[in-house]
Design a protein around this motif. Structure first.
Motif, PDB file in Angstrom:
ATOM      1  N   THR A  65      -3.779 -51.450 -17.205  1.00  0.00           N
ATOM      2  CA  THR A  65      -2.499 -50.848 -17.609  1.00  0.00           C
ATOM      3  C   THR A  65      -2.665 -49.981 -18.855  1.00  0.00           C
ATOM      4  N   LEU A 117       0.481 -44.723 -15.904  1.00  0.00           N
ATOM      5  CA  LEU A 117       1.692 -44.629 -15.086  1.00  0.00           C
ATOM      6  C   LEU A 117       1.351 -45.186 -13.706  1.00  0.00           C
ATOM      7  N   THR A 118       2.376 -45.663 -12.998  1.00  0.00           N
ATOM      8  CA  THR A 118       2.145 -46.122 -11.628  1.00  0.00           C
ATOM      9  C   THR A 118       2.655 -45.043 -10.685  1.00  0.00           C
ATOM     10  N   LEU A 126       0.186 -47.473  -4.345  1.00  0.00           N
ATOM     11  CA  LEU A 126       0.381 -47.139  -5.753  1.00  0.00           C
ATOM     12  C   LEU A 126      -0.967 -47.041  -6.455  1.00  0.00           C
ATOM     13  N   ILE A 140       8.113 -41.383 -10.332  1.00  0.00           N
ATOM     14  CA  ILE A 140       7.576 -42.558 -11.029  1.00  0.00           C
ATOM     15  C   ILE A 140       8.730 -43.357 -11.640  1.00  0.00           C
ATOM     16  N   ARG A 141       9.683 -42.623 -12.218  1.00  0.00           N
ATOM     17  CA  ARG A 141      10.869 -43.301 -12.803  1.00  0.00           C
ATOM     18  C   ARG A 141      11.711 -43.933 -11.701  1.00  0.00           C
ATOM     19  N   LEU A 143      10.830 -45.010  -8.796  1.00  0.00           N
ATOM     20  CA  LEU A 143      10.151 -46.202  -8.277  1.00  0.00           C
ATOM     21  C   LEU A 143      10.392 -47.382  -9.221  1.00  0.00           C
ATOM     22  N   SER A 144      10.263 -47.135 -10.518  1.00  0.00           N
ATOM     23  CA  SER A 144      10.423 -48.250 -11.460  1.00  0.00           C
ATOM     24  C   SER A 144      11.894 -48.685 -11.536  1.00  0.00           C
ATOM     25  N   ASP A 145      12.853 -47.737 -11.415  1.00  0.00           N
ATOM     26  CA  ASP A 145      14.301 -48.099 -11.481  1.00  0.00           C
ATOM     27  C   ASP A 145      14.871 -48.501 -10.125  1.00  0.00           C
ATOM     28  N   LYS A 146      14.064 -48.347  -9.058  1.00  0.00           N
ATOM     29  CA  LYS A 146      14.512 -48.621  -7.675  1.00  0.00           C
ATOM     30  C   LYS A 146      15.758 -47.795  -7.309  1.00  0.00           C
ATOM     31  N   ASN A 172       9.051 -53.323  -2.272  1.00  0.00           N
ATOM     32  CA  ASN A 172       9.328 -53.170  -3.711  1.00  0.00           C
ATOM     33  C   ASN A 172      10.457 -52.189  -4.012  1.00  0.00           C
ATOM     34  N   TRP A 173      10.894 -51.488  -2.988  1.00  0.00           N
ATOM     35  CA  TRP A 173      11.876 -50.410  -3.218  1.00  0.00           C
ATOM     36  C   TRP A 173      12.917 -50.470  -2.082  1.00  0.00           C
TER      37      TRP A 173
END
Ligand SMILES: Cc1cc2nc3c(=O)[nH]c(=O)nc-3n(C[C@H](O)[C@H](O)[C@H](O)COP(=O)(O)OP(=O)(O)OC[C@H]3O[C@@H](n4cnc5c(N)ncnc54)[C@H](O)[C@@H]3O)c2cc1C
Length: 433
Positions: A65, A117-118, A126, A140-141, A143-146, A172-173
């Motif tokens: 990470t 970043l993922t 990913l 990327i945002r 994906l992280s905020d769904k 995951n989404w």
């Protein structure tokens, strides 16, 4: 009729137009070194556009990470690795200068942060990376905020499937869906990312696509598209489509050939000559020789033969895909100077039995050796020539594919090599040289 030979003089000749060659040109321009760059097309046209620094170490399957901390670990575990031979502050400086240049030249990129970043791959898996094109950042945002999102793909486009992306990410989404539409005015047969990207430079095509996207978006707040949003102004194309649709939009890399890589190549080809660099694109150096006064490179283009005389040379010719290394029944060779290549003893040792073996394949660590100044070593274990330097994935002791470190090795080693070249030129700029 005898063809006229065109001749160029430079302080530095860079051979290769992959990320290492381009990065070296940026660093050389910044240091005021008179530079010529020659490069055939290569792996840059395949890259996703992501700039990876370090995503994995050795045979470990653990994702890193914090790549900066990862580099400290790499330096302890693999001191021969090219990234272990460069101070971490220099690697940061290289990434900063490279991404600043891209931003100033008109292709938006995220700045290197303290963490990876993922990012999404073309198939919806990913991967860790350090910097991404601005066109991909909103994904990327999201994906992280769904964020509720629809992946739109196009009829006739091979190598990018919204269904595959959703199948891999759905768990995951949850709000992720997909739809397939026609690309405007390319309703029949196969469609190609490069052609679509160039078509989207035209405002009328964007208006037509925006209508189709709006109708297809359903309840989504953001749309993911394959990376086809323009060739020369991707940030403008994306902003315009967002304005026309009223929705956020992002790109996902496609399978090669890849528009984000071609964008970089075409941008450099446009910008470098204005910055005073002599660029001879799409050509291969045929011979390279050294004498007391410098190096002479010989090549040919459509107008005839070219010679370049340079005080120093940077070899950034990549590996097998780009032609810097060649694999033969008897072993692996370096193609331009026949430099010794560190490699497994026998051909039977090139690969593990299983393709997916997490330890990687020995072949992928083959490459040339350099000293602490990034000068390639000759058969006698000493620098091949005091004027010759090397950078990029042609260097031995690294498996950039497994370590997710392709651009990182290219940028960092180019930074270091250009620093030592600068010192060499400064020290030897007397009348004798
Ligand atoms: C499918 C794919 C996906 C990738 N995805 C990523 C990614 O997501 N993130 C990432 O960080 N990296 C990625 N990479 C890696 C990246 O594109 C580069 O390969 C890497 O950064 C190494 O760059 P390089 O400049 O050392 O070598 P290369 O990119 O291989 O460039 C070498 C250059 O030298 C030229 N050359 C060779 N011989 C001669 C000669 N005699 N005369 C003149 N020129 C010559 C070649 O034509 C080429 O232009 C990907 C690569 C591939 C193939």
């Amino acid at each position: 009729m005898k063809e006229e030979v065109r001749h160029f003089e430079s302080e530095l000749a860079i051979i290769g137009s992959g990320i290492a060659g381009f990065a070296a040109s940026i660093f050389a321009l910044k240091r005021g070194i008179k530079t010529a760059q020659i490069g055939n097309t290569g792996a840059v046209a395949y890259t996703t556009g992501y700039l990876d620094l370090l995503g994995k170490i050795g045979g470990s399957t653990e994702i890193i990470t914090d790549p900066w901390k990862g580099l400290e670990q790499l330096q302890k575990n693999q001191p021969d690795h090219p990234l272990s031979r460069i101070p971490i502050d220099d690697i940061r400086a290289g990434f900063d200068q490279f991404t600043d240049f891209l931003n100033q030249a008109g292709i938006g990129y995220s700045a290197p942060l303290d963490h990876n970043l993922t990012a999404l791959t073309p198939v919806g898996t990913l991967k860790p990376t350090l910097c991404v094109p601005a066109t991909m950042e909103p994904g990327i945002r999201a994906l992280s905020d769904k964020t509720p999102c629809i992946i739109i793909d196009f009829k006739g486009l091979k190598g990018f499937s919204g269904r595959q992306v959703v199948a891999n990410l759905k768990e995951n989404w949850p709000g992720l869906t997909t739809k397939r539409i026609h690309f405007p005015e390319m309703e029949k047969g196969e469609v190609y990312p490069e052609v679509m990207a160039r078509a989207l430079e035209v405002p009328a095509t964007r208006e037509k696509l925006a209508k189709l996207l709006k109708n297809g978006a359903e309840d989504a707040l953001i749309i993911g598209l394959p990376a086809v949003l323009g060739m020369h102004n991707p940030d403008l194309v994306r902003a315009d489509l967002e304005k026309l649709t009223g929705l956020k939009i992002f790109e996902i890399p496609t399978m090669p050939p890849s528009v984000p890589g071609i964008r970089l190549r075409e941008m450099f080809e446009q910008v470098f000559p204005h910055e005073g660099l002599t660029l001879i694109p799409q050509q291969k150096v045929e011979t390279l020789s050294f004498d007391d006064k410098g190096a002479t490179l010989y090549l040919k283009d459509n107008y005839g033969p070219i010679t370049i005389h340079a005080k120093s040379v940077l070899l950034a010719t990549g590996r097998f895909l780009s032609g810097g290394l060649e694999a033969h029944i008897t072993g692996i060779t370096e193609t331009l100077l026949d430099l010794p290549v560190t490699q497994p003893k026998n051909r039977t040792d090139w690969y593990q039995d299983k393709y997916t073996d997490s330890r990687g394949h020995a072949l992928h660590k083959a490459g040339i050796e350099v000293d602490e100044l990034f000068r390639p070593l000759g058969q006698n274990g000493k620098p091949y020539n005091k004027r010759l330097f090397a950078a990029g994935i042609i260097l031995a002791h690294q498996d950039w594919i497994r370590a997710r470190s392709g651009a990182g090795i290219a940028i960092a080693t180019a930074y270091k090599a250009v620093e030592t070249i600068h010192n060499y030129i400064s020290e030897h700029s007397s009348a004798k040289e």
